[in-house]
Design a protein around this motif. Structure first.
Motif, short mmCIF file in Angstrom:
data_model
loop_
_atom_site.label_atom_id
_atom_site.label_comp_id
_atom_site.label_asym_id
_atom_site.label_seq_id
_atom_site.Cartn_x
_atom_site.Cartn_y
_atom_site.Cartn_z
N GLN A 100 0.85 -1.18 0.00
CA GLN A 100 0.00 0.00 0.00
C GLN A 100 0.88 1.23 0.00
O GLN A 100 1.80 1.34 0.80
CB GLN A 100 -0.88 0.06 1.24
N ILE A 101 0.57 2.14 -0.90
CA ILE A 101 1.24 3.43 -0.94
C ILE A 101 0.15 4.49 -0.95
O ILE A 101 -0.64 4.56 -1.88
CB ILE A 101 2.14 3.57 -2.17
N GLU A 102 0.08 5.25 0.12
CA GLU A 102 -0.93 6.30 0.27
C GLU A 102 -0.22 7.57 0.70
O GLU A 102 0.28 7.65 1.81
CB GLU A 102 -1.97 5.90 1.31
N GLY A 103 -0.19 8.55 -0.18
CA GLY A 103 0.52 9.78 0.14
C GLY A 103 1.98 9.49 0.40
O GLY A 103 2.68 8.94 -0.44
N ASP A 104 2.44 9.79 1.61
CA ASP A 104 3.83 9.56 2.00
C ASP A 104 4.02 8.25 2.77
O ASP A 104 5.11 7.98 3.26
CB ASP A 104 4.33 10.71 2.88
N THR A 105 2.97 7.45 2.89
CA THR A 105 3.04 6.21 3.67
C THR A 105 3.23 5.00 2.77
O THR A 105 2.53 4.83 1.79
CB THR A 105 1.76 6.04 4.51
N PHE A 106 4.19 4.15 3.13
CA PHE A 106 4.50 2.91 2.42
C PHE A 106 4.30 1.76 3.39
O PHE A 106 4.87 1.77 4.48
CB PHE A 106 5.96 2.95 1.93
N ARG A 107 3.49 0.77 3.00
CA ARG A 107 3.27 -0.42 3.82
C ARG A 107 3.45 -1.66 2.96
O ARG A 107 2.92 -1.76 1.87
CB ARG A 107 1.85 -0.45 4.37
N ARG A 108 4.18 -2.64 3.50
CA ARG A 108 4.36 -3.93 2.83
C ARG A 108 4.16 -5.00 3.87
O ARG A 108 4.76 -4.95 4.96
CB ARG A 108 5.77 -4.01 2.22
N VAL A 121 6.28 -3.99 7.22
CA VAL A 121 7.09 -2.79 7.36
C VAL A 121 6.20 -1.62 6.99
O VAL A 121 5.36 -1.71 6.10
CB VAL A 121 8.38 -2.83 6.50
N GLU A 122 6.35 -0.52 7.72
CA GLU A 122 5.61 0.70 7.43
C GLU A 122 6.53 1.88 7.65
O GLU A 122 7.28 1.93 8.62
CB GLU A 122 4.39 0.81 8.34
N THR A 123 6.46 2.83 6.75
CA THR A 123 7.27 4.03 6.88
C THR A 123 6.54 5.19 6.22
O THR A 123 5.68 4.99 5.37
CB THR A 123 8.67 3.84 6.25
#
Length: 53
Positions: free
Chosen positions: A26-34, A42-44
């Motif tokens: 998932q990539i939403e705005g500035d957030t990356f989740r795998r 992982v989330e950043t």
């Protein structure tokens, strides 16, 4: 793009598949989740450091 290359495979079990219960990206705005089916994730985002779980 750098994060996508870094996390193409799960760091725990090596799974590279997404969807159908295998894992998510998932990539939403500035957030990356795998996530992965083994439970690893992982989330950043642009304001925090990476968090491997």
């Amino acid at each position: 793009m750098i994060l996508m290359k870094k996390y193409v495979a799960c760091l725990e079990c090596g799974n590279e598949n997404l969807g159908n219960g295998e894992g998510t990206l998932q990539i939403e705005g500035d957030t990356f989740r795998r996530t992965c089916k083994c439970g690893w994730k992982v989330e950043t985002d642009a304001t925090e450091a990476e968090v491997d779980q």
